[in-house]
Scaffold this motif. Sequence first.
Motif, mmCIF file in Angstrom:
data_model
loop_
_atom_site.group_PDB
_atom_site.id
_atom_site.type_symbol
_atom_site.label_atom_id
_atom_site.label_comp_id
_atom_site.label_asym_id
_atom_site.label_seq_id
_atom_site.Cartn_x
_atom_site.Cartn_y
_atom_site.Cartn_z
ATOM 1 N N TYR A 1 -5.384 13.735 -15.086
ATOM 2 C CA TYR A 1 -4.149 13.036 -14.712
ATOM 3 C C TYR A 1 -3.984 13.009 -13.191
ATOM 4 O O TYR A 1 -3.524 12.017 -12.624
ATOM 5 N N LYS A 2 -4.355 14.100 -12.522
ATOM 6 C CA LYS A 2 -4.262 14.146 -11.063
ATOM 7 C C LYS A 2 -5.213 13.116 -10.450
ATOM 8 O O LYS A 2 -4.889 12.476 -9.442
ATOM 9 N N LEU A 3 -6.395 12.942 -11.069
ATOM 10 C CA LEU A 3 -7.339 11.953 -10.571
ATOM 11 C C LEU A 3 -6.790 10.540 -10.778
ATOM 12 O O LEU A 3 -6.989 9.655 -9.933
ATOM 13 N N PHE A 4 -6.070 10.351 -11.870
ATOM 14 C CA PHE A 4 -5.409 9.062 -12.126
ATOM 15 C C PHE A 4 -4.384 8.769 -11.027
ATOM 16 O O PHE A 4 -4.328 7.658 -10.491
ATOM 17 N N CYS A 5 -3.580 9.786 -10.676
ATOM 18 C CA CYS A 5 -2.596 9.626 -9.593
ATOM 19 C C CYS A 5 -3.298 9.332 -8.273
ATOM 20 O O CYS A 5 -2.854 8.485 -7.487
ATOM 21 N N ALA A 6 -4.393 10.042 -8.027
ATOM 22 C CA ALA A 6 -5.132 9.835 -6.788
ATOM 23 C C ALA A 6 -5.721 8.433 -6.728
ATOM 24 O O ALA A 6 -5.798 7.814 -5.656
ATOM 25 N N GLY B 1 0.814 -1.208 0.000
ATOM 26 C CA GLY B 1 0.000 0.000 0.000
ATOM 27 C C GLY B 1 0.845 1.254 0.000
ATOM 28 O O GLY B 1 0.568 2.215 -0.734
ATOM 29 N N LEU B 2 1.902 1.250 0.804
ATOM 30 C CA LEU B 2 2.792 2.401 0.876
ATOM 31 C C LEU B 2 3.519 2.622 -0.447
ATOM 32 O O LEU B 2 3.712 3.764 -0.892
ATOM 33 N N ILE B 3 3.918 1.531 -1.099
ATOM 34 C CA ILE B 3 4.599 1.634 -2.396
ATOM 35 C C ILE B 3 3.674 2.258 -3.436
ATOM 36 O O ILE B 3 4.085 3.120 -4.226
ATOM 37 N N LEU B 4 2.407 1.843 -3.429
ATOM 38 C CA LEU B 4 1.444 2.412 -4.382
ATOM 39 C C LEU B 4 1.205 3.895 -4.112
ATOM 40 O O LEU B 4 1.125 4.706 -5.045
ATOM 41 N N VAL B 5 1.076 4.246 -2.831
ATOM 42 C CA VAL B 5 0.884 5.657 -2.477
ATOM 43 C C VAL B 5 2.092 6.475 -2.947
ATOM 44 O O VAL B 5 1.946 7.553 -3.535
ATOM 45 N N SER B 6 3.288 5.963 -2.693
ATOM 46 C CA SER B 6 4.510 6.652 -3.111
ATOM 47 C C SER B 6 4.580 6.766 -4.633
ATOM 48 O O SER B 6 4.997 7.794 -5.178
ATOM 49 N N ALA C 1 5.707 19.881 -18.192
ATOM 50 C CA ALA C 1 6.331 18.566 -18.097
ATOM 51 C C ALA C 1 6.012 17.866 -16.794
ATOM 52 O O ALA C 1 5.977 16.658 -16.732
ATOM 53 N N HIS C 2 5.801 18.602 -15.748
ATOM 54 C CA HIS C 2 5.347 17.972 -14.514
ATOM 55 C C HIS C 2 4.405 18.895 -13.782
ATOM 56 O O HIS C 2 4.372 20.094 -13.996
ATOM 57 N N ALA C 3 3.608 18.323 -12.930
ATOM 58 C CA ALA C 3 2.496 19.048 -12.309
ATOM 59 C C ALA C 3 2.920 20.111 -11.332
ATOM 60 O O ALA C 3 2.127 20.935 -10.924
ATOM 61 N N LEU C 4 4.180 20.112 -10.904
ATOM 62 C CA LEU C 4 4.596 21.030 -9.859
ATOM 63 C C LEU C 4 5.253 22.300 -10.386
ATOM 64 O O LEU C 4 5.665 23.154 -9.608
ATOM 65 N N GLY D 1 2.055 6.910 -6.718
ATOM 66 C CA GLY D 1 1.119 7.945 -7.147
ATOM 67 C C GLY D 1 1.697 9.334 -7.002
ATOM 68 O O GLY D 1 1.520 10.203 -7.862
ATOM 69 N N LEU D 2 2.439 9.560 -5.912
ATOM 70 C CA LEU D 2 3.068 10.853 -5.695
ATOM 71 C C LEU D 2 4.181 11.120 -6.704
ATOM 72 O O LEU D 2 4.332 12.232 -7.212
ATOM 73 N N LEU D 3 4.967 10.098 -6.992
ATOM 74 C CA LEU D 3 6.054 10.254 -7.956
ATOM 75 C C LEU D 3 5.513 10.511 -9.361
ATOM 76 O O LEU D 3 6.059 11.324 -10.122
ATOM 77 N N LEU D 4 4.417 9.834 -9.715
ATOM 78 C CA LEU D 4 3.811 10.067 -11.025
ATOM 79 C C LEU D 4 3.265 11.482 -11.134
ATOM 80 O O LEU D 4 3.279 12.086 -12.210
#
Length: 290
Positions: free
Chosen positions: A271-276, A119-124, A145-148, A126-129
């Motif tokens: 894309y943010k919803l995909f990450c979420a 679960g933690l790996i998936l959460v991480s 190029a990236h969301a930030l 999502g954040l990296l994506l």
Amino acid sequence: MWWMLLVLFYGVLKGIREVVKKMALKKNGVIEVLFFYTFLAFLFVFPQAKNAGGLEGSAYFGIALKAFFVFLAWIFSFRAINKMPISLYGVLDLSRVLFATLLGVIILNEKMSFMKTIGLILVSSGLLLLKYRPSFLQYGERKNAHALSGNGKYVLFALFSCVLNALSGLMDKILMQNMSSSQLQFWYMLFMLLYYGIYMVITKTKLSRDIWKNGWIWLLSILFVAADKALFIANGMEGSQITVMTLLKQSGCVVTILAGKFIFKEKKTGYKLFCAAIIVLGIVIGVCEI
């Protein structure tokens, strides 16, 4: 388990609160909203004063320390949410799961099972994506190029807030072993009010005369008191684990992303919803063994 439902309730209200914060800040400044929001919340919990006494000195110090963490966290988070898209802030705020999990394992000696680790790996992931968007998903949007991009300083503010909130969550678990939810909530809000009052005096910040007319702040205070009450009760229940609670708290990210799309009309939220979705999947896997 009841404590899981209470934390899930907290997570949803937390997501709604982020949206309400954004609306409240359209009418008043950051520090004004923070102070009045805290003042109203304290008034709501004041009836608990009769049950708030009888703690040891170390307990008051612990509550004051927790309140100081949140005092700083709110300043950082309010400034961040005022300047960046609500959908981006909502997903970025999920990074607190990493900090809180680390604290739970190191300080409280909670064990990371196989499912929690997945679960933690998936959460991480999502954040990296979110931060490093793959080129094949950019559809020619080279400038984004990236969301930030373009939010550097406020991204740091959001991350500082996450670290401080993770520390606050750790303090909740420790403090609730020796006090009731009413005791913690009353003293916590009193210390918060003192901190913001002192901050306003030092910075010479004045309240607008019509701030009481900002209905969003009233709603924000009600949501805050209700959510924290549920969280404190959950922390006091036997068997509750900070690593699992931290995963459940992140359910609010879906609220902020949907609000970004349908209320604030933000673009490129798909894309943010995909990450979420990846992050939520991680949350479900992380708690499914409980």
